[in-house]
Design an enzyme around this catalytic site. Structure first.
Site, PDB file in Angstrom:
ATOM      1  CB  CYS A  52     -63.841  30.131 103.664  1.00 45.85           C
ATOM      2  SG  CYS A  52     -64.287  28.518 104.337  1.00 45.85           S
TER       3      CYS A  52
ATOM      4  CB  SER B 218     -67.429  29.080 106.846  1.00 46.06           C
ATOM      5  OG  SER B 218     -66.953  27.784 106.766  1.00 46.06           O
TER       6      SER B 218
ATOM      7  CG  HIS C  73     -72.244  27.952 104.970  1.00 47.10           C
ATOM      8  ND1 HIS C  73     -72.804  27.658 103.764  1.00 47.10           N
ATOM      9  CD2 HIS C  73     -71.464  26.882 105.280  1.00 47.10           C
ATOM     10  CE1 HIS C  73     -72.378  26.468 103.363  1.00 47.10           C
ATOM     11  NE2 HIS C  73     -71.560  25.977 104.266  1.00 47.10           N
TER      12      HIS C  73
ATOM     13  CG  HIS D  18     -62.921  32.210 108.416  1.00 43.54           C
ATOM     14  ND1 HIS D  18     -63.984  32.466 107.586  1.00 43.54           N
ATOM     15  CD2 HIS D  18     -62.545  30.950 108.176  1.00 43.54           C
ATOM     16  CE1 HIS D  18     -64.236  31.388 106.881  1.00 43.54           C
ATOM     17  NE2 HIS D  18     -63.373  30.449 107.209  1.00 43.54           N
TER      18      HIS D  18
ATOM     19  CB  CYS E 175     -59.957  28.603 106.925  1.00 43.80           C
ATOM     20  SG  CYS E 175     -61.438  27.573 106.913  1.00 43.80           S
TER      21      CYS E 175
HETATM   22  N1  COD Z   1     -73.363  15.755  96.804  1.00 44.19           N
HETATM   23  C1  COD Z   1     -72.073  15.810  96.411  1.00 44.19           C
HETATM   24  N2  COD Z   1     -71.382  16.969  96.285  1.00 44.19           N
HETATM   25  C2  COD Z   1     -72.024  18.110  96.556  1.00 44.19           C
HETATM   26  C3  COD Z   1     -73.383  18.139  96.954  1.00 44.19           C
HETATM   27  C4  COD Z   1     -74.072  16.885  97.065  1.00 44.19           C
HETATM   28  N3  COD Z   1     -75.349  16.821  97.438  1.00 44.19           N
HETATM   29  N4  COD Z   1     -73.740  19.423  97.152  1.00 44.19           N
HETATM   30  C5  COD Z   1     -72.656  20.176  96.893  1.00 44.19           C
HETATM   31  N5  COD Z   1     -71.618  19.395  96.538  1.00 44.19           N
HETATM   32  C6  COD Z   1     -70.255  19.791  96.185  1.00 44.19           C
HETATM   33  C7  COD Z   1     -70.156  21.082  95.392  1.00 44.19           C
HETATM   34  O1  COD Z   1     -70.318  20.866  94.021  1.00 44.19           O
HETATM   35  C8  COD Z   1     -68.742  21.558  95.743  1.00 44.19           C
HETATM   36  O2  COD Z   1     -67.781  21.100  94.831  1.00 44.19           O
HETATM   37  C9  COD Z   1     -68.462  20.934  97.121  1.00 44.19           C
HETATM   38  O3  COD Z   1     -69.539  20.058  97.390  1.00 44.19           O
HETATM   39  C10 COD Z   1     -68.403  21.970  98.250  1.00 44.19           C
HETATM   40  O4  COD Z   1     -67.332  22.786  98.026  1.00 44.19           O
HETATM   41  P1  COD Z   1     -67.314  24.374  98.253  1.00 44.19           P
HETATM   42  O5  COD Z   1     -66.264  24.941  97.362  1.00 44.19           O
HETATM   43  O6  COD Z   1     -68.679  24.891  98.175  1.00 44.19           O
HETATM   44  O7  COD Z   1     -66.892  24.517  99.771  1.00 44.19           O
HETATM   45  P2  COD Z   1     -65.500  24.501 100.547  1.00 44.19           P
HETATM   46  O8  COD Z   1     -64.679  23.341 100.134  1.00 44.19           O
HETATM   47  O9  COD Z   1     -64.887  25.858 100.517  1.00 44.19           O
HETATM   48  O10 COD Z   1     -66.027  24.289 102.050  1.00 44.19           O
HETATM   49  C11 COD Z   1     -66.792  23.195 102.321  1.00 44.19           C
HETATM   50  C12 COD Z   1     -67.141  23.125 103.817  1.00 44.19           C
HETATM   51  C13 COD Z   1     -68.029  21.948 104.026  1.00 44.19           C
HETATM   52  C14 COD Z   1     -65.899  22.949 104.637  1.00 44.19           C
HETATM   53  C15 COD Z   1     -67.871  24.430 104.245  1.00 44.19           C
HETATM   54  O11 COD Z   1     -69.049  24.542 103.551  1.00 44.19           O
HETATM   55  C16 COD Z   1     -68.214  24.373 105.708  1.00 44.19           C
HETATM   56  O12 COD Z   1     -69.211  23.867 106.118  1.00 44.19           O
HETATM   57  N6  COD Z   1     -67.332  24.909 106.502  1.00 44.19           N
HETATM   58  C17 COD Z   1     -67.458  24.893 107.899  1.00 44.19           C
HETATM   59  C18 COD Z   1     -66.391  24.043 108.463  1.00 44.19           C
HETATM   60  C19 COD Z   1     -65.557  24.783 109.408  1.00 44.19           C
HETATM   61  O13 COD Z   1     -64.634  24.226 109.964  1.00 44.19           O
HETATM   62  N7  COD Z   1     -65.875  26.050 109.580  1.00 44.19           N
HETATM   63  C20 COD Z   1     -65.141  26.932 110.346  1.00 44.19           C
HETATM   64  C21 COD Z   1     -64.428  27.935 109.468  1.00 44.19           C
HETATM   65  S1  COD Z   1     -64.386  27.476 107.820  1.00 44.19           S
HETATM   66 ZN    ZN Z   2     -63.205  28.709 106.388  1.00 45.17          ZN
END
Ligand code: COD
Ligand code: ZN
Length: 375
Positions: free
Chosen positions: A47, A49, A52, A68, A175
């Site tokens: 994931c 996160s 991060h 997780h 998750c």
């Molecule tokens: N504008 C538009 N799209 C964007 C930008 C931008 N400026 N920057 C990045 N993106 C796009 C990327 O191209 C990508 O497709 C997407 O945003 C993000 O996707 P991923 O694959 O990087 O991330 P995910 O979907 O696995 O997770 C995204 C979260 C926001 C959920 C993750 O980063 C996060 O913050 N998780 C914490 C939330 C949570 O509940 N955490 C507890 C355990 S996960």
């Molecule tokens: Zn997660």
């Protein structure tokens, strides 16, 4: 020979330092103490996160066993554990459900006071660790720690699931899928016929899309700067794809124009403060609701014009999709088993656990949606 009550030596991917690949090493996993459960992990998803923490934008104490989003089998239980037993198939819960705190007693809430998010201690609830590497303690992560052959979690942070559920798929219930799907259904409470905008079309964003569709949204606008994300998004229900890079004005102005006033519900699923305010500004004044799903870097603070809220918009956040974890996770798994939910489109790679660093590289390059590691 039974391993119950003994220290288990096993393989784990340990994050020793930020911005470095995981070290695949042998660690020692202590037996579960009272009210704890030791789990043999079968499959775990990667994931954003977790990444991060590796990149340093989300703080969690190191060295640490991250991960997780997983499915495992209970190997042994500590004294007093009643809700699971050895041999049960389970999902660890990064938001626990103790059943007793004010959150657990409130039907509208899910952030159980036993969670280890935010001011992460990286320890079990008793303040100690069950992991050792080279004689030194290694931290836990988000009550779960699944990038290891064996982990220990508190009984409040594990849910028993259908024994027939495929681990390499239903791990996403731990998750990504539940976080996004629940943000639409439980937090926003999307209504039939409504218009939605989803910022970020990664695994979690696409799960928001699936939730909006399940709730009967008639228009779902997908926003992403990576156009390669659009084909799958359309497959899952996005009706309009927009790439902020294609416009010379702010994306919120584009969305407000497209919808003649803004969307009913918007979701920020990227984890950036600029897109959080853009998502808020993209929704209708009077009644639009914007939900923050992404976690912004630990040190960031947001500024926005109060007029955005004064004029009637609602701004909310959603952790684990608002689900009360221990009771909802088994039901979500049942929905996968009866095909009410399909997770296949979200899983782009399945790799052996040893290839964890390759899996993270794929996430960073934007090439994968979800990579699942199998043991
Ligand atoms: N504008 C538009 N799209 C964007 C930008 C931008 N400026 N920057 C990045 N993106 C796009 C990327 O191209 C990508 O497709 C997407 O945003 C993000 O996707 P991923 O694959 O990087 O991330 P995910 O979907 O696995 O997770 C995204 C979260 C926001 C959920 C993750 O980063 C996060 O913050 N998780 C914490 C939330 C949570 O509940 N955490 C507890 C355990 S996960
Ligand atoms: Zn997660």
């Amino acid at each position: 020979m039974s391993t119950a009550g003994k220290v288990i030596k096993c393989k784990a991917a340990v994050c020793l330092e930020v911005k470095k690949p995981f070290s695949i090493v042998e660690i020692e996993v202590a037996p579960p103490k009272a009210h704890e459960v030791r789990i043999k992990i079968l499959a775990t998803g990667i994931c954003r996160s977790d990444d991060h923490v590796v990149s340093g934008s989300l703080y969690s104490p190191l060295p640490c066993v991250l991960g997780h989003e997983a499915v495992g089998v209970v190997e042994s239980v500590g004294e007093g554990v009643t809700s699971v037993k050895p041999g049960d198939k389970v999902i660890p819960l990064f938001v626990p459900q103790c059943g007793e705190c004010s959150t657990c007693l409130n039907p509208k809430a899910n952030m159980c006071s036993q969670n280890d998010l935010g001011g992460a201690s990286g320890l079990m609830p008793d303040g100690t660790s069950r992991f050792t590497y080279k004689g030194k303690p290694v931290h836990h992560f988000a009550s779960t720690s699944t990038f290891t052959e064996y982990t220990v979690v508190h009984e409040n942070a594990v849910a028993k699931i259908d024994a027939a559920a495929p681990p390499e798929k239903v791990c996403l219930i731990g998750c990504g899928f539940s976080t996004g799907y629940g943000a639409a259904l439980n937090t926003a409470k999307v209504e039939p016929g409504s218009t939605c905008a989803v910022f970020g079309l990664g695994g979690v964003g696409l799960s928001v899309v699936m939730g909006c569709k399940a709730a009967g949204a008639s228009r779902i606008i997908g926003v992403d700067i990576n156009k390669d994300k659009f084909a799958k998004a359309k497959e899952l229900g996005v009706t309009d794809c927009v790439n902020p890079k294609d416009f010379d004005k702010p994306i919120q102005d584009v969305i407000v124009e497209m919808t003649k006033g803004g969307v009913d519900y918007s979701f920020e699923v990227i984890g950036r403060i600029d897109t959080m305010t853009a998502a808020l500004a993209s929704c209708q004044l009077n009644y639009g609701t914007s939900v923050i799903v992404g976690v912004a870097p630990s040190a960031s603070e947001i500024t926005f014009h109060p007029m955005l809220l004064f004029t009637g918009r609602t701004w909310k956040g959603s952790v684990f999709g608002g689900w009360k974890s221990k009771e909802a996770v088994p039901k979500l798994v049942s929905d996968v088993m009866t095909k009410k939910i399909t997770l296949d489109p979200l899983i782009t790679q399945t790799l052996p656990f040893d290839k964890i660093n390759e899996g993270f590289d794929m996430l960073r390059s934007g090439k994968s949606i979800r990579t699942v590691l199998v043991f």
